[in-house]
Design a protein around this motif. Structure first.
Motif, PDB file in Angstrom:
ATOM      1  N   ASP A 241       0.836  -1.198   0.000  1.00 18.61           N
ATOM      2  CA  ASP A 241       0.000   0.000   0.000  1.00 18.61           C
ATOM      3  C   ASP A 241       0.875   1.253   0.000  1.00 18.61           C
ATOM      4  OD1 ASP A 241      -2.532   1.241  -0.030  1.00 18.61           O
ATOM      5  OD2 ASP A 241      -2.378   1.676   2.107  1.00 18.61           O
TER       6      ASP A 241
ATOM      7  N   HIS B 228       0.583   5.696   0.302  1.00 23.05           N
ATOM      8  CA  HIS B 228      -0.240   6.890   0.520  1.00 23.05           C
ATOM      9  C   HIS B 228       0.610   8.140   0.382  1.00 23.05           C
ATOM     10  CE1 HIS B 228      -4.179   5.402   1.634  1.00 23.05           C
ATOM     11  NE2 HIS B 228      -3.572   4.403   2.231  1.00 23.05           N
TER      12      HIS B 228
ATOM     13  N   ALA C  85      -1.332   2.812   6.121  1.00 23.15           N
ATOM     14  CA  ALA C  85      -0.821   1.990   5.019  1.00 23.15           C
ATOM     15  C   ALA C  85      -0.386   0.607   5.491  1.00 23.15           C
ATOM     16  CB  ALA C  85       0.349   2.705   4.342  1.00 23.15           C
TER      17      ALA C  85
ATOM     18  N   HIS D 111      -3.442  -1.499   5.933  1.00 25.90           N
ATOM     19  CA  HIS D 111      -4.023  -1.779   4.613  1.00 25.90           C
ATOM     20  C   HIS D 111      -3.225  -2.870   3.893  1.00 25.90           C
ATOM     21  CE1 HIS D 111      -5.842   2.563   4.551  1.00 25.90           C
ATOM     22  NE2 HIS D 111      -6.329   1.794   5.513  1.00 25.90           N
TER      23      HIS D 111
END
Ligand SMILES: [Zn+2]
Length: 158
Positions: A10, A12, A41, A44
């Protein structure tokens, strides 16, 4: 014993005056992640690894960012829901290994707490959870503090 491996990634973007959530805890930082949820993150990436290992569709499918139910949601809730889906298929977590890639702040002081939070949700001993941190040596988006990345690998057994 049936084992299943999963991986999750992930990313961001980071912006000033936003909270930084990683591994289910709030970390003091000048910048935080821009996201529909709290932007965690690491959680996730772990959700996606769990979903992948269980043969389920990805986090974006399970928790669409167009759904207001998930706006600013605490990602621990997403991890709990994800773990429930994995459990429903009869799996339990053997271990999780993960790495957060960001320039700053230093997250080492917060890793034990993250392990405690994550292990509590996926019902394993804290030792079965690994959280590591690295930088990109000032290269690329992470090095310029424009964003961060998290990577996770999960082993499930049934
Ligand atoms: Zn995310």
């Amino acid at each position: 014993m049936n084992f299943r491996l999963g991986q999750g990634i992930d990313f961001h973007r980071l912006e000033k005056d936003r909270d930084l959530w990683l591994g289910g805890i709030k970390i003091p930082s000048e910048k935080g992640c821009i996201a529909h949820s709290d932007g965690d993150a690491l959680l996730h990436a772990i959700c996606d690894a769990l979903l992948g290992a269980a043969g389920l569709k990805d986090i974006g499918h399970q928790f669409p960012d167009t759904d207001n139910e998930y706006k600013n949601i605490d990602s621990k809730v997403l991890l709990r829901k994800t773990f429930a889906m994995v459990q429903a298929k009869g799996y339990s977590v053997v271990n999780i290994d993960s790495t957060i890639c960001l320039e700053k702040p230093k997250i080492a002081p917060f890793i034990d707490k993250m392990k405690e939070v994550i292990s509590g949700i996926v019902k394993v001993e804290p030792d079965a959870i690994s959280v590591k941190a690295t930088t990109t040596e000032k290269m690329g988006f992470a090095g310029r503090e424009e964003g961060l990345a998290a990577f996770a690998v999960v082993l499930l057994s049934r």
